[in-house]
Design a protein around this motif. Structure first.
Motif, short mmCIF file in Angstrom:
data_model
loop_
_atom_site.label_atom_id
_atom_site.label_comp_id
_atom_site.label_asym_id
_atom_site.label_seq_id
_atom_site.Cartn_x
_atom_site.Cartn_y
_atom_site.Cartn_z
N ASP A 87 33.91 47.63 40.41
CA ASP A 87 34.09 46.45 39.32
C ASP A 87 35.59 46.28 38.86
O ASP A 87 35.69 45.30 38.21
CB ASP A 87 33.03 46.34 38.48
CG ASP A 87 31.80 46.25 39.06
OD1 ASP A 87 31.47 45.51 39.87
OD2 ASP A 87 30.86 47.02 38.28
N THR A 140 39.69 43.32 42.28
CA THR A 140 39.33 41.96 42.99
C THR A 140 38.89 42.27 44.34
O THR A 140 39.50 42.83 45.24
CB THR A 140 40.51 41.19 43.03
OG1 THR A 140 40.98 41.20 41.63
CG2 THR A 140 40.17 39.96 43.49
N LYS A 141 37.50 41.72 44.53
CA LYS A 141 37.11 41.67 45.85
C LYS A 141 37.80 40.77 46.82
O LYS A 141 38.50 39.70 46.23
CB LYS A 141 35.53 41.24 45.65
CG LYS A 141 34.69 42.24 44.88
CD LYS A 141 33.21 41.94 45.29
CE LYS A 141 32.76 40.51 44.57
NZ LYS A 141 31.47 40.26 44.98
N SER A 179 36.59 38.66 48.64
CA SER A 179 36.01 37.06 48.36
C SER A 179 36.23 36.45 47.20
O SER A 179 36.51 35.19 47.02
CB SER A 179 34.49 37.22 48.46
OG SER A 179 33.99 38.04 47.63
N ASP A 180 36.93 37.12 45.99
CA ASP A 180 37.16 36.60 44.92
C ASP A 180 38.80 36.20 44.90
O ASP A 180 39.08 35.44 43.88
CB ASP A 180 36.74 37.29 43.76
CG ASP A 180 35.32 37.26 43.65
OD1 ASP A 180 34.55 36.55 44.00
OD2 ASP A 180 34.82 38.38 42.99
N GLN A 233 42.15 34.61 45.25
CA GLN A 233 42.62 33.29 45.05
C GLN A 233 43.72 33.19 45.93
O GLN A 233 44.51 33.68 45.80
CB GLN A 233 42.71 32.60 43.66
CG GLN A 233 41.36 32.71 42.81
CD GLN A 233 39.86 32.00 43.62
OE1 GLN A 233 40.35 30.79 43.80
NE2 GLN A 233 38.93 32.65 43.81
N ASN A 259 29.32 35.37 49.32
CA ASN A 259 30.82 35.03 49.01
C ASN A 259 31.13 33.74 48.43
O ASN A 259 32.03 33.06 48.72
CB ASN A 259 31.55 35.31 50.37
CG ASN A 259 31.54 36.79 50.80
OD1 ASN A 259 31.70 37.36 50.21
ND2 ASN A 259 31.46 36.67 52.13
N ASN A 276 29.95 30.73 45.44
CA ASN A 276 29.76 30.45 44.20
C ASN A 276 28.42 29.49 44.07
O ASN A 276 28.53 28.51 45.44
CB ASN A 276 30.67 29.90 43.11
CG ASN A 276 31.93 30.76 42.87
OD1 ASN A 276 31.52 32.15 42.68
ND2 ASN A 276 33.00 30.50 43.06
#
Length: 328
Positions: A5, A8-9, A11-12, A14, A303, A305
């Motif tokens: 945690d 940053t994954k 998939s997250d 940007q 992956n 939202n």
């Protein structure tokens, strides 16, 4: 141990940002660019998913000089951009991880159910389905249970694919577990199905994959020589023939179990040796196809939202996947 945690994954990440985090180097592929200079495609794992990142004007030897090899845990800086509508990753910096408490196991994706629980439930459901034909034969379930016992270590750790559904360490077990449970459930609806035959088929339909693939400690699979030469359907059917010689099984049931394995891909176009010819073979094929589709949907939704959809149609599906947002 890696605190997942804290970073940053993939998939997250940007578009436009640069992320820094520890990763597992899954594979390294060297290529030559149009300008004649080497570049690398490096597959990286963050413990949730895997991406391919480019490293330009760099050779595999350059990484070796940095002590970066396949299955090295490394610290990277990744620049995130957009290419043809999808996120693209570029390695700006890479070096061996400074935190020596992080292990390969921190990056290995595994099924969400404990392996021992899955294996024990498969065996329990098969055992409950036992049918010795009024005492005339050894129950087919005994054949399945003997195979599962003898091949337990490989059955519990093998991937179910190189790049498609259930392509993770323990993927074969997870896929088989869900199929056995589904098979057990539909027998309560379609009551004329031979439950023992169908459950044995669900548990053993992909057993040949323990020889078709070589699964690494990090869960990556690659084809073996036997996998290329024979394929898992043939090797699974051959295993049934080998074990069926040991006891007095009903020959018809053994023949049908072999048919289920050889026909579970459904059509010759999809790699079946023969097409389903009995109800249990049709049921097995559709359960197999359903679980593959469900796994793909689950993977894609991880992956996304709520209220988002995939940028493209996932491989094997005919449409993009939408993750419902019930709070709109």
């Amino acid at each position: 141990m890696l605190n997942k945690d804290a970073f940053t994954k993939f998939s997250d990440a940007q578009v436009g940002e640069t992320i820094s985090r520890p990763v597992l180097v899954a594979s390294i592929s060297e290529n030559i660019a149009k300008n004649g200079k080497p570049f690398l495609r490096v597959n990286l794992k963050d413990g949730f998913s895997e991406i391919t990142a480019n490293m330009f004007e760099t050779s595999a030897k350059d990484l070796e000089n940095l002590n970066i090899y396949k299955e090295t845990i490394a610290d990277v800086k990744l620049a995130v951009s957009e290419y043809q509508g999808s996120k693209s990753f570029k390695i700006n910096e890479i070096c061996p991880a400074k935190d020596k408490s992080i292990t390969l196991g921190d990056f290995v994706k595994v099924p969400p159910v404990d392996p021992d629980v899955m294996y024990d439930e498969i065996c329990s459901l098969i055992r409950k389905s036992a049918d010795d034909c009024g005492g005339k034969y050894t129950a087919l379930s005994e054949l399945a249970l003997e195979i599962l016992s003898d091949k337990k270590a490989s059955y519990m750790t093998s991937s179910a694919a190189v790049s498609m559904h259930h392509n993770l360490k323990g993927g074969l077990l997870y896929h088989s577990y869900r199929m056995v449970k589904a098979a057990d459930a539909i027998c309560n609806v379609y009551t004329t199905l031979d439950k023992e035959l169908l459950l044995c088929g669900a548990a053993l339909h992909d057993i040949g994959k323990i020889w078709e693939y070589k699964t690494s400690a990090s869960g990556d699979a690659e084809f073996t020589t036997n996998g290329v030469l024979f394929g898992h359907l043939y090797m699974g059917a051959s295993l049934i023939k080998q074990y069926s010689q040991k006891h007095s099984y009903n020959k018809e049931k053994v023949q049908l179990l072999t048919h289920l394995i050889l026909s579970h891909h459904g059509t010759l176009e999809w790699g079946a040796v023969s097409c389903p010819a009995v109800a249990e073979a049709f049921a097995l094929h559709y359960i197999d196809n359903l679980d593959a589709k469900m796994y793909t949907c689950e993977e894609q939704c991880e992956n996304l939202n709520f209220g988002e959809m995939t940028e493209k149609k996932p491989f094997g599906l005919d449409n993009r996947i939408y993750k419902p947002d019930y709070n709109k």
